[in-house]
Design an enzyme around this catalytic site. Structure first.
Site, PDB file in Angstrom:
ATOM      1  N   GLN A   1       0.847  -1.200   0.000  1.00  0.00           N
ATOM      2  CA  GLN A   1       0.000   0.000   0.000  1.00  0.00           C
ATOM      3  C   GLN A   1       0.879   1.245   0.000  1.00  0.00           C
ATOM      4  OE1 GLN A   1      -3.496  -0.571   2.981  1.00  0.00           O
ATOM      5  NE2 GLN A   1      -1.854  -1.938   3.627  1.00  0.00           N
ATOM      6  N   ASN A   2       2.187   1.033   0.127  1.00  0.00           N
ATOM      7  CA  ASN A   2       3.097   2.172   0.251  1.00  0.00           C
ATOM      8  C   ASN A   2       3.430   2.752  -1.115  1.00  0.00           C
ATOM      9  OD1 ASN A   2       3.053   1.530   2.914  1.00  0.00           O
ATOM     10  ND2 ASN A   2       5.024   0.474   2.926  1.00  0.00           N
TER      11      ASN A   2
ATOM     12  N   HIS B   1      -1.513   1.351  -4.306  1.00  0.00           N
ATOM     13  CA  HIS B   1      -1.875   2.757  -4.089  1.00  0.00           C
ATOM     14  C   HIS B   1      -0.988   3.719  -4.877  1.00  0.00           C
ATOM     15  CE1 HIS B   1      -4.080   1.784  -0.039  1.00  0.00           C
ATOM     16  NE2 HIS B   1      -4.777   1.447  -1.104  1.00  0.00           N
TER      17      HIS B   1
HETATM   18  P1  OAD Z   1      -1.314   3.300   8.851  1.00  0.00           P
HETATM   19  O1  OAD Z   1      -0.542   4.542   9.175  1.00  0.00           O
HETATM   20  O2  OAD Z   1      -2.783   3.353   8.888  1.00  0.00           O
HETATM   21  O3  OAD Z   1      -0.856   2.144   9.851  1.00  0.00           O
HETATM   22  C1  OAD Z   1       0.485   1.846  10.083  1.00  0.00           C
HETATM   23  C2  OAD Z   1       0.540   0.566  10.897  1.00  0.00           C
HETATM   24  O4  OAD Z   1       1.901   0.232  11.077  1.00  0.00           O
HETATM   25  C3  OAD Z   1      -0.073   0.683  12.298  1.00  0.00           C
HETATM   26  O5  OAD Z   1      -0.946  -0.418  12.504  1.00  0.00           O
HETATM   27  C4  OAD Z   1       1.130   0.619  13.236  1.00  0.00           C
HETATM   28  O6  OAD Z   1       0.831  -0.074  14.440  1.00  0.00           O
HETATM   29  C5  OAD Z   1       2.121  -0.170  12.421  1.00  0.00           C
HETATM   30  N1  OAD Z   1       3.537   0.123  12.711  1.00  0.00           N
HETATM   31  C6  OAD Z   1       4.118   1.308  12.978  1.00  0.00           C
HETATM   32  N2  OAD Z   1       5.443   1.176  13.120  1.00  0.00           N
HETATM   33  C7  OAD Z   1       5.731  -0.131  12.931  1.00  0.00           C
HETATM   34  C8  OAD Z   1       6.933  -0.913  12.937  1.00  0.00           C
HETATM   35  N3  OAD Z   1       8.132  -0.357  13.171  1.00  0.00           N
HETATM   36  N4  OAD Z   1       6.838  -2.242  12.704  1.00  0.00           N
HETATM   37  C9  OAD Z   1       5.624  -2.829  12.461  1.00  0.00           C
HETATM   38  N5  OAD Z   1       4.462  -2.147  12.443  1.00  0.00           N
HETATM   39  C10 OAD Z   1       4.510  -0.821  12.658  1.00  0.00           C
HETATM   40  O7  OAD Z   1      -0.782   2.781   7.437  1.00  0.00           O
HETATM   41  P2  OAD Z   1      -1.456   1.782   6.395  1.00  0.00           P
HETATM   42  O8  OAD Z   1      -2.196   0.698   7.075  1.00  0.00           O
HETATM   43  O9  OAD Z   1      -0.391   1.398   5.435  1.00  0.00           O
HETATM   44  O10 OAD Z   1      -3.797   5.048   1.477  1.00  0.00           O
HETATM   45  O11 OAD Z   1      -2.465   2.742   5.685  1.00  0.00           O
HETATM   46  C11 OAD Z   1      -3.223   2.241   4.631  1.00  0.00           C
HETATM   47  C12 OAD Z   1      -3.537   3.328   3.650  1.00  0.00           C
HETATM   48  O12 OAD Z   1      -4.163   4.413   4.295  1.00  0.00           O
HETATM   49  C13 OAD Z   1      -2.331   3.972   2.998  1.00  0.00           C
HETATM   50  O13 OAD Z   1      -1.811   3.246   1.901  1.00  0.00           O
HETATM   51  C14 OAD Z   1      -2.875   5.272   2.543  1.00  0.00           C
HETATM   52  C15 OAD Z   1      -3.530   5.644   3.844  1.00  0.00           C
HETATM   53  O14 OAD Z   1      -4.371   6.632   3.932  1.00  0.00           O
HETATM   54  C16 OAD Z   1      -3.908   5.912   0.475  1.00  0.00           C
HETATM   55  O15 OAD Z   1      -3.212   6.889   0.386  1.00  0.00           O
HETATM   56  C17 OAD Z   1      -4.959   5.547  -0.538  1.00  0.00           C
END
Ligand code: OAD
Length: 237
Positions: A89-90, A107
């Site tokens: 998703q990155n 994305h």
């Molecule tokens: P989020 O920012 O929503 O979530 C990041 C996740 O990573 C959280 O569940 C944290 O607990 C976890 N996390 C943080 N640091 C970590 C580490 N060092 N090791 C393991 N886990 C860690 O990001 P996404 O789920 O990727 O979409 O967000 C999904 C989508 O929402 C993105 O692609 C973007 C966003 O809005 C669009 O832009 C369409």
């Protein structure tokens, strides 16, 4: 054995790329509706360009590098004899910089632009603005970041769906499980009989759905899991 890996912002957090959902609900100080929707872009294109220009510059500033989790997935891809699909998703390019060739960017990609007039997608490492000119059609004020905004359809969904249906193991790394359709991939894989594993710093919205959840930093958990998977594959021939 077919493995599908889904990565989210958490896998790049240790590389210095901030995750999306801060405790204030803002996206690096901005409302998501302002900088990550087609309406926001129509309302104030320069503001949206500026937001992505800053993120692009930060991605390229030399401080941001792939971490042990990206490296481990690239190592798995090289050694794995079964099927492997990596979906992210990155919008950063850290999987590629770690040496992984085939990554599905559902994305989009920060280092690409797209022309809203002719559809051409092109490499983009500098700044975009309303004055940018499309290298394909020569149009002006028609380039946008090649990223998916809220309300838009993610890319490659058919290919991803096929991989999920054929998966024996689905692994989700560093994603909050709040944004669909990616948040529904675990259920799609499970309904096709795949085992499901989550790795995240904290419990996510989808944790209860996974067969197994591991808590910790991706930079530690992912290399250990890759070692484990490769050792198991070797033992079973
Ligand atoms: P989020 O920012 O929503 O979530 C990041 C996740 O990573 C959280 O569940 C944290 O607990 C976890 N996390 C943080 N640091 C970590 C580490 N060092 N090791 C393991 N886990 C860690 O990001 P996404 O789920 O990727 O979409 O967000 C999904 C989508 O929402 C993105 O692609 C973007 C966003 O809005 C669009 O832009 C369409």
């Amino acid at each position: 054995m077919n493995v599908v890996i889904l990565t989210g912002a958490g896998i790049s957090a240790e590389s210095g790329v901030p995750v999306f959902r801060g405790s204030d609900g803002l996206w690096e100080g901005h409302r998501v509706e302002d900088v990550a929707t087609p309406e926001g872009f129509r309302r104030d294109p320069e503001k949206v360009h500026q937001f992505y220009n800053q993120r692009r510059a930060r991605l390229l500033d030399g401080e941001v590098r792939p971490n042990d989790a990206h490296q481990a997935i690239a190592r798995l891809a090289e050694a794995w004899k079964g099927g492997l699909t990596v979906v992210t998703q990155n919008i950063d390019d850290l999987h590629e910089r770690a040496g992984l060739d085939a990554v599905i960017h559902m994305h989009g990609e920060l280092l690409k632009s797209r022309c809203t007039a002719c559809g051409a997608v092109a490499a983009c490492r500098g700044e975009l603005s309303r004055a940018s000119i499309c290298g394909s059609c020569g149009g002006i004020d028609c380039l946008r970041p090649h990223v998916v905004w809220f309300g838009e359809m993610p890319f490659h969904l058919e290919e991803i769906s096929m991989a999920l249906h054929a998966a024996d193991l689905f692994v989700s790394i560093g994603t909050s499980g709040r944004v669909y359709p990616a948040a529904g991939f675990v259920e799609m894989a499970a309904s096709s009989g795949a085992r499901t594993l989550e790795m995240n710093l904290d419990p996510s919205a989808s944790s209860p759905v996974f067969d197994e959840s591991r808590r910790g930093r991706a930079g530690e958990l992912v290399p250990a899991w890759v070692d484990e998977l490769l050792a198991r594959a070797e033992n079973t021939g």
